[in-house]
Write a protein that holds these residues in place. Structure first.
Motif, PDB file in Angstrom:
ATOM      1  N   ASN A   8       0.855  -1.193   0.000  1.00  0.00           N
ATOM      2  CA  ASN A   8       0.000   0.000   0.000  1.00  0.00           C
ATOM      3  C   ASN A   8       0.891   1.243   0.000  1.00  0.00           C
ATOM      4  OD1 ASN A   8      -2.314   1.580   0.085  1.00  0.00           O
ATOM      5  ND2 ASN A   8      -2.429   1.530   2.331  1.00  0.00           N
ATOM      6  N   GLY A   9       1.089   1.816  -1.189  1.00  0.00           N
ATOM      7  CA  GLY A   9       2.010   2.951  -1.331  1.00  0.00           C
ATOM      8  C   GLY A   9       3.246   2.502  -2.084  1.00  0.00           C
ATOM      9  N   PHE A  10       3.204   2.640  -3.417  1.00  0.00           N
ATOM     10  CA  PHE A  10       4.289   2.162  -4.276  1.00  0.00           C
ATOM     11  C   PHE A  10       5.236   3.330  -4.539  1.00  0.00           C
ATOM     12  CE2 PHE A  10       5.942   0.602  -8.451  1.00  0.00           C
ATOM     13  CZ  PHE A  10       6.303  -0.673  -8.095  1.00  0.00           C
ATOM     14  N   GLY A  11       5.915   3.790  -3.466  1.00  0.00           N
ATOM     15  CA  GLY A  11       6.866   4.894  -3.605  1.00  0.00           C
ATOM     16  C   GLY A  11       8.277   4.389  -3.378  1.00  0.00           C
ATOM     17  N   THR A  12       9.110   5.227  -2.808  1.00  0.00           N
ATOM     18  CA  THR A  12      10.534   4.912  -2.626  1.00  0.00           C
ATOM     19  C   THR A  12      10.719   3.557  -1.933  1.00  0.00           C
ATOM     20  OG1 THR A  12      10.951   7.273  -2.445  1.00  0.00           O
ATOM     21  CG2 THR A  12      12.689   5.801  -1.636  1.00  0.00           C
ATOM     22  N   ILE A  13      10.074   3.364  -0.806  1.00  0.00           N
ATOM     23  CA  ILE A  13      10.215   2.114  -0.053  1.00  0.00           C
ATOM     24  C   ILE A  13       9.333   1.024  -0.663  1.00  0.00           C
ATOM     25  CG2 ILE A  13       9.900   1.006   2.207  1.00  0.00           C
ATOM     26  CD1 ILE A  13      12.260   3.033   2.090  1.00  0.00           C
ATOM     27  N   VAL A  32      -0.397  -3.719  -5.780  1.00  0.00           N
ATOM     28  CA  VAL A  32       0.205  -2.500  -5.236  1.00  0.00           C
ATOM     29  C   VAL A  32      -0.787  -1.355  -5.415  1.00  0.00           C
ATOM     30  CG1 VAL A  32       2.496  -3.348  -5.933  1.00  0.00           C
ATOM     31  CG2 VAL A  32       1.345  -1.648  -7.359  1.00  0.00           C
ATOM     32  N   THR A  33      -0.629  -0.318  -4.572  1.00  0.00           N
ATOM     33  CA  THR A  33      -1.523   0.844  -4.703  1.00  0.00           C
ATOM     34  C   THR A  33      -0.728   2.135  -4.870  1.00  0.00           C
ATOM     35  OG1 THR A  33      -1.594   1.651  -2.413  1.00  0.00           O
ATOM     36  CG2 THR A  33      -3.029  -0.215  -2.951  1.00  0.00           C
ATOM     37  N   LYS A  34      -1.410   3.111  -5.458  1.00  0.00           N
ATOM     38  CA  LYS A  34      -0.947   4.499  -5.480  1.00  0.00           C
ATOM     39  C   LYS A  34      -2.176   5.392  -5.425  1.00  0.00           C
ATOM     40  CE  LYS A  34       1.975   6.310  -8.341  1.00  0.00           C
ATOM     41  NZ  LYS A  34       2.514   7.270  -7.392  1.00  0.00           N
ATOM     42  N   THR A  35      -1.941   6.689  -5.219  1.00  0.00           N
ATOM     43  CA  THR A  35      -3.078   7.619  -5.207  1.00  0.00           C
ATOM     44  C   THR A  35      -3.156   8.443  -6.485  1.00  0.00           C
ATOM     45  OG1 THR A  35      -1.887   9.517  -4.255  1.00  0.00           O
ATOM     46  CG2 THR A  35      -2.780   7.898  -2.703  1.00  0.00           C
ATOM     47  N   ARG A  36      -2.012   8.480  -7.257  1.00  0.00           N
ATOM     48  CA  ARG A  36      -1.966   9.346  -8.443  1.00  0.00           C
ATOM     49  C   ARG A  36      -1.343   8.594  -9.613  1.00  0.00           C
ATOM     50  NH1 ARG A  36       1.955  13.641  -7.182  1.00  0.00           N
ATOM     51  NH2 ARG A  36       2.957  11.939  -6.060  1.00  0.00           N
ATOM     52  N   PRO A  37      -1.762   8.921 -10.842  1.00  0.00           N
ATOM     53  CA  PRO A  37      -1.216   8.201 -12.010  1.00  0.00           C
ATOM     54  C   PRO A  37       0.134   8.757 -12.463  1.00  0.00           C
ATOM     55  CG  PRO A  37      -2.937   9.723 -12.718  1.00  0.00           C
ATOM     56  CD  PRO A  37      -2.857   9.852 -11.231  1.00  0.00           C
ATOM     57  N   GLY A  86       3.599   1.356   2.672  1.00  0.00           N
ATOM     58  CA  GLY A  86       4.663   2.231   2.158  1.00  0.00           C
ATOM     59  C   GLY A  86       4.147   3.636   1.929  1.00  0.00           C
ATOM     60  N   SER A  87       3.040   3.962   2.606  1.00  0.00           N
ATOM     61  CA  SER A  87       2.464   5.306   2.444  1.00  0.00           C
ATOM     62  C   SER A  87       3.347   6.312   3.189  1.00  0.00           C
ATOM     63  CB  SER A  87       1.031   5.332   2.995  1.00  0.00           C
ATOM     64  OG  SER A  87       1.048   5.141   4.388  1.00  0.00           O
ATOM     65  N   PRO A  88       3.214   7.606   2.839  1.00  0.00           N
ATOM     66  CA  PRO A  88       4.009   8.594   3.573  1.00  0.00           C
ATOM     67  C   PRO A  88       3.653   8.544   5.056  1.00  0.00           C
ATOM     68  CG  PRO A  88       2.820   9.594   1.726  1.00  0.00           C
ATOM     69  CD  PRO A  88       2.295   8.207   1.869  1.00  0.00           C
ATOM     70  N   GLY A  89       4.615   8.882   5.921  1.00  0.00           N
ATOM     71  CA  GLY A  89       4.372   8.821   7.363  1.00  0.00           C
ATOM     72  C   GLY A  89       3.094   9.541   7.760  1.00  0.00           C
ATOM     73  N   LYS A  90       2.500   9.069   8.850  1.00  0.00           N
ATOM     74  CA  LYS A  90       1.332   9.676   9.499  1.00  0.00           C
ATOM     75  C   LYS A  90      -0.014   9.204   8.951  1.00  0.00           C
ATOM     76  CE  LYS A  90       4.565  12.083  11.555  1.00  0.00           C
ATOM     77  NZ  LYS A  90       5.645  11.101  11.620  1.00  0.00           N
ATOM     78  N   PHE A  91      -0.012   8.322   7.932  1.00  0.00           N
ATOM     79  CA  PHE A  91      -1.272   7.697   7.520  1.00  0.00           C
ATOM     80  C   PHE A  91      -1.504   6.410   8.305  1.00  0.00           C
ATOM     81  CE2 PHE A  91      -0.487  10.303   3.788  1.00  0.00           C
ATOM     82  CZ  PHE A  91      -1.753  10.770   3.495  1.00  0.00           C
ATOM     83  N   GLY A  92      -0.548   6.100   9.182  1.00  0.00           N
ATOM     84  CA  GLY A  92      -0.512   4.800   9.833  1.00  0.00           C
ATOM     85  C   GLY A  92      -1.788   4.398  10.544  1.00  0.00           C
ATOM     86  N   GLY A 110       9.314   3.521   9.265  1.00  0.00           N
ATOM     87  CA  GLY A 110       9.880   4.361  10.316  1.00  0.00           C
ATOM     88  C   GLY A 110       9.291   5.759  10.413  1.00  0.00           C
ATOM     89  N   GLY A 111       8.496   6.179   9.425  1.00  0.00           N
ATOM     90  CA  GLY A 111       7.819   7.471   9.531  1.00  0.00           C
ATOM     91  C   GLY A 111       6.688   7.449  10.543  1.00  0.00           C
ATOM     92  N   GLU A 112       6.327   6.240  10.989  1.00  0.00           N
ATOM     93  CA  GLU A 112       5.287   6.100  12.028  1.00  0.00           C
ATOM     94  C   GLU A 112       5.953   5.947  13.387  1.00  0.00           C
ATOM     95  OE1 GLU A 112       2.269   6.500  11.126  1.00  0.00           O
ATOM     96  OE2 GLU A 112       2.519   6.255   8.966  1.00  0.00           O
ATOM     97  N   LYS A 113       5.173   6.248  14.431  1.00  0.00           N
ATOM     98  CA  LYS A 113       5.728   6.129  15.788  1.00  0.00           C
ATOM     99  C   LYS A 113       5.591   4.684  16.304  1.00  0.00           C
ATOM    100  CE  LYS A 113       6.105  10.688  17.309  1.00  0.00           C
ATOM    101  NZ  LYS A 113       5.393  11.582  16.410  1.00  0.00           N
ATOM    102  N   SER A 140      13.231   3.160  11.269  1.00  0.00           N
ATOM    103  CA  SER A 140      13.700   4.009  10.169  1.00  0.00           C
ATOM    104  C   SER A 140      15.072   3.577   9.651  1.00  0.00           C
ATOM    105  CB  SER A 140      13.797   5.457  10.649  1.00  0.00           C
ATOM    106  OG  SER A 140      14.930   5.573  11.504  1.00  0.00           O
ATOM    107  N   CYS A 141      15.476   4.191   8.565  1.00  0.00           N
ATOM    108  CA  CYS A 141      16.788   3.870   7.963  1.00  0.00           C
ATOM    109  C   CYS A 141      17.925   4.145   8.939  1.00  0.00           C
ATOM    110  CB  CYS A 141      16.975   4.655   6.676  1.00  0.00           C
ATOM    111  SG  CYS A 141      16.660   6.417   6.845  1.00  0.00           S
ATOM    112  N   ASN A 142      17.884   5.278   9.635  1.00  0.00           N
ATOM    113  CA  ASN A 142      18.958   5.600  10.586  1.00  0.00           C
ATOM    114  C   ASN A 142      18.960   4.632  11.764  1.00  0.00           C
ATOM    115  OD1 ASN A 142      20.472   7.927   9.656  1.00  0.00           O
ATOM    116  ND2 ASN A 142      18.544   9.054   9.797  1.00  0.00           N
TER     117      ASN A 142
END
Ligand code: NAP
Length: 337
Positions: A8-13, A32-37, A86-92, A110-113, A140-142
């Motif tokens: 869910n969220g076909f971005g960088t990760i 896989v999902t995305k929100t925009r074409p 794999g959505s941007p953080g905070k949609f968790g 890692g963008g989620e708590k 997260s990566c770090n």
């Protein structure tokens, strides 16, 4: 058993984890999902991944762009055993509720708590805590980078305190709108969140961290000082990390003197997307004085967490109880080490 994985969220990760799942023989991508074409939607279709819209009322935008859509996220969840979020953080929280309602397990990034799942994951440090769990966060990566090198030292020699400074890339290479582009920006929340985040995986490690953003896109660099419980010769630390999975020692003497040359090395290795899933540690920079260890490491932020997502699937789906076996299986499939 072949585990059915949704992304869910076909971005960088998300796109990297999708390809890593495809490389395994005990799991498969069911959609896989995305929100925009955008172009990544085309790439997902070209790769043969069944494509779904993450947001139901965006379906028409994909159809208008000539992209074949199998359905919505809710439809995809019916097909899956587990979701990589794999959505941007905070949609968790919103997404976790959807996964739970559909009876599907979820892996967050890692963008989620930590509180979102109550279980955070690193393959070396605490794999067993995720065994059979429904909702887990891969750190997260770090934090992944810190856990990879610190955990073996902590286990083998004991650690009094870690003082780590994160010199962070300002943005991922494709993020042309972010900065700074000509400044060094300290993170003024001191200590930074990275120390407590490491403690979600190595619970009783005493660690203090600070962070600084610099105008580069290709890697993070960590400058670490570790007070050990005993005196350890530098050569023993070198040997320990030579035998630690997903840690790669690099040599300034062979021309790898900066993150730029590490990335050139990754390109030369011919890895997909020129990724370096391992944590790069400069051999010459590993130095002990009495009980104090000094070292530098570099983190390829877009790819180090990818193999951890694969191991997290194995732990949560109870495919493999032994973390080292999962790590080896994942590494072999991805050509790591
Ligand atoms: P990203 O490159 O921006 O990708 C996010 C993807 O999610 C995009 O494909 C986006 O699709 C999609 N999306 C947007 N809104 C969504 C929604 N409501 N539901 C489902 N998908 C949605 O982000 P990322 O860098 O992969 O980051 C994902 C997570 O990994 C974050 O928690 C981040 O902190 C973490 N992480 C990132 C890195 C890194 O260096 N990039 C490293 C480690 C961990 P559209 O383009 O169609 O909107």
């Amino acid at each position: 058993m072949v585990v059915k994985v949704a992304i869910n969220g076909f971005g960088t990760i998300g796109k990297r984890v999708a390809d890593a799942v495809t490389a395994q023989d005990d799991m498969d991508v069911v959609g896989v999902t995305k929100t925009r074409p955008t172009i990544e939607a085309d790439l997902a279709i070209d790769a043969g991944y069944p494509f779904y819209t993450a947001i139901a009322d965006r379906k028409q935008a994909f159809v208008d762009a000539g992209i074949e859509v199998q359905g919505t996220l809710d439809d995809l969840l019916q097909e899956a055993d587990i979701v990589i979020d794999g959505s941007p953080g905070k949609f968790g929280q919103e997404n976790k509720d959807k996964y739970a309602a559909a009876g599907v397990k979820g892996i967050f990034q890692g963008g989620e708590k930590h509180d979102l799942t109550g279980v955070s994951f690193n393959s070396l440090a605490n794999y067993s805590e995720s065994f059979g769990k429904d909702m887990v966060r891969v750190v997260s990566c770090n934090t992944t980078g810190l856990c990879r090198t610190l955990y073996p030292v902590y286990k083998e020699y004991g650690i009094e305190t870690v003082y780590a400074v994160m010199i962070r890339r300002s943005a991922d290479p494709r993020d042309s709108k972010k900065g700074p582009i000509n400044a060094i920006e300290p993170v003024l929340k001191v200590p930074s969140h990275h120390g407590p985040d490491v403690q979600t995986c190595i619970h009783d490690l005493n660690i203090q961290t600070m962070a600084v953003k610099v105008p580069t896109t290709i890697m993070h660099l960590h400058s670490n000082i570790v007070e050990l419980k005993q005196e350890v010769p530098s050569e023993d630390i070198v040997k320990l990390w030579e035998n630690t999975p997903r840690v790669k020692l690099v040599d300034g003497g062979k021309g790898i003197a900066s993150t730029a040359q590490i990335m050139e090395y990754a390109r030369d290795l011919g890895r997909p997307r020129s990724d370096l899933n391992e944590i790069a540690v400069w051999r010459e920079g590993i130095h002990t004085v009495g009980k104090v260890l000094y070292y530098y490491q570099a983190i390829h932020q877009e790819s180090d967490v990818v193999p951890e997502n694969i191991d997290a699937i194995r732990a949560m789906m109870e495919l493999e109880e032994d973390n080292m076996k999962s790590i080896e299986k994942t590494n072999n499939a991805l050509g790591i080490n």
